[in-house]
Design an enzyme around this catalytic site. Structure first.
Site, short mmCIF file in Angstrom:
data_model
loop_
_atom_site.label_atom_id
_atom_site.label_comp_id
_atom_site.label_asym_id
_atom_site.label_seq_id
_atom_site.Cartn_x
_atom_site.Cartn_y
_atom_site.Cartn_z
N GLY A 245 0.77 -1.24 0.00
CA GLY A 245 0.00 0.00 0.00
C GLY A 245 0.80 1.29 0.00
CD GLU B 171 1.67 0.60 6.24
OE1 GLU B 171 1.87 0.72 5.03
OE2 GLU B 171 1.41 -0.47 6.80
CG ASP B 172 -1.18 1.66 3.35
OD1 ASP B 172 -0.83 1.36 4.52
OD2 ASP B 172 -1.77 0.85 2.61
CG ASP C 278 -7.98 -0.02 10.30
OD1 ASP C 278 -8.71 0.75 10.95
OD2 ASP C 278 -8.42 -1.03 9.73
CG PHE D 158 -12.23 -0.27 3.16
CD1 PHE D 158 -11.55 -1.00 4.12
CD2 PHE D 158 -11.83 -0.36 1.84
CE1 PHE D 158 -10.48 -1.80 3.77
CE2 PHE D 158 -10.75 -1.16 1.48
CZ PHE D 158 -10.08 -1.89 2.44
CB VAL D 159 -9.95 5.28 2.17
CG1 VAL D 159 -10.90 6.15 2.95
CG2 VAL D 159 -8.76 4.87 3.03
CG ASP E 212 -5.64 -3.58 -1.68
OD1 ASP E 212 -5.24 -3.15 -0.57
OD2 ASP E 212 -5.93 -4.76 -1.88
NE ARG F 298 -2.32 -3.02 -4.17
CZ ARG F 298 -2.36 -3.17 -2.85
NH1 ARG F 298 -2.28 -2.12 -2.06
NH2 ARG F 298 -2.46 -4.37 -2.31
P1 IMP Z 1 -3.76 -2.35 10.95
O1 IMP Z 1 -2.81 -3.40 11.43
O2 IMP Z 1 -5.18 -2.66 11.32
O3 IMP Z 1 -3.37 -0.95 11.35
O4 IMP Z 1 -3.80 -2.50 9.39
C1 IMP Z 1 -3.08 -1.73 8.53
C2 IMP Z 1 -3.24 -2.28 7.14
O5 IMP Z 1 -4.62 -2.61 6.84
C3 IMP Z 1 -2.86 -1.20 6.17
O6 IMP Z 1 -1.49 -1.23 5.87
C4 IMP Z 1 -3.73 -1.52 4.97
O7 IMP Z 1 -3.07 -2.45 4.15
C5 IMP Z 1 -4.97 -2.16 5.55
N1 IMP Z 1 -6.09 -1.18 5.67
C6 IMP Z 1 -6.63 -0.68 6.79
N2 IMP Z 1 -7.63 0.18 6.52
C7 IMP Z 1 -7.70 0.25 5.17
C8 IMP Z 1 -8.54 1.00 4.26
O8 IMP Z 1 -9.42 1.80 4.63
N3 IMP Z 1 -8.31 0.81 2.93
C9 IMP Z 1 -7.35 -0.05 2.46
N4 IMP Z 1 -6.56 -0.76 3.28
C10 IMP Z 1 -6.72 -0.62 4.62
#
Ligand code: IMP
Length: 179
Positions: free
Chosen positions: A45, A100-101, A104, A153-154, A160, A166
């Protein structure tokens, strides 16, 4: 049906993103220009954000990438990550900036920062384009944040849904599934 029909609305235009990445690059330059840092992009991402950010940085730096996947535990993510592509270079003694993208729940980055911190870097900090603080489970925050967003969800600009979207040049909210 057009391939963009599942998009509900644009959250950030390409111009808004470019302006914010300019500001982030200025902050990163201020903090790292004499440190020869290693920027670590988390695949997949972050690749668009990484490419845009680093082309605004006019000082010595290295670039490396890591890929992780979360261990699934039945239907829910277990919160544990597995490294599927490790760094090409040792980061011992280096100033590491993770790129990082999105944060969450924070579980991925919490574990990754722990893994990297165990390798003896001079420092580890985190630069995230997007932050969804409402869903945080792990205690972690970014040192540089592009935009704080609501719980939606973005997609686009590297992010993606099932590997699609993407390549959108903007960041958009997907329609709730089932519509
Ligand atoms: P975390 O461990 O829950 O913080 O997850 C992070 C990863 O979940 C990110 O690097 C993304 O790949 C994916 N992710 C979380 N939210 C989104 C979203 O809204 N759109 C796309 N990917 C997401």
């Amino acid at each position: 049906m057009a391939w963009t029909d599942q998009i509900d609305r644009v959250l950030f235009t390409r111009e808004q993103i470019a302006a914010r990445v300019d500001e982030l690059a200025r902050q990163v330059r201020h903090d790292y220009c004499s440190l020869n840092p290693t920027l670590i992009g988390i695949l997949t991402g972050s690749f668009v954000f990484m490419a845009d950010l680093l082309r605004r940085l006019d000082f010595d730096l290295q670039v490396d990438f890591m890929a992780v996947s979360s261990y699934e535990d039945g239907t829910a993510s277990s919160g544990k990550v597995r490294i599927t592509k490790d760094l090409d270079r040792d980061v011992a003694g280096k100033h590491v900036l993770i790129v990082e993208d999105i944060i969450d729940t924070g579980q991925t980055l919490k574990q990754l920062t722990g893994v990297l911190a165990d390798r003896g870097p001079a420092s580890v900090r985190l630069c995230c384009l997007l932050d969804k603080p409402s869903r945080r489970v792990a205690e972690i925050s970014a040192d540089y944040t592009g935009f704080t967003i609501p719980d939606a969800f973005v997609v686009g600009y590297g992010l993606d849904y099932a590997q699609a979207y993407r390549h959108l040049p903007y960041i958009a909210v997907l329609k709730p599934q089932g519509d």
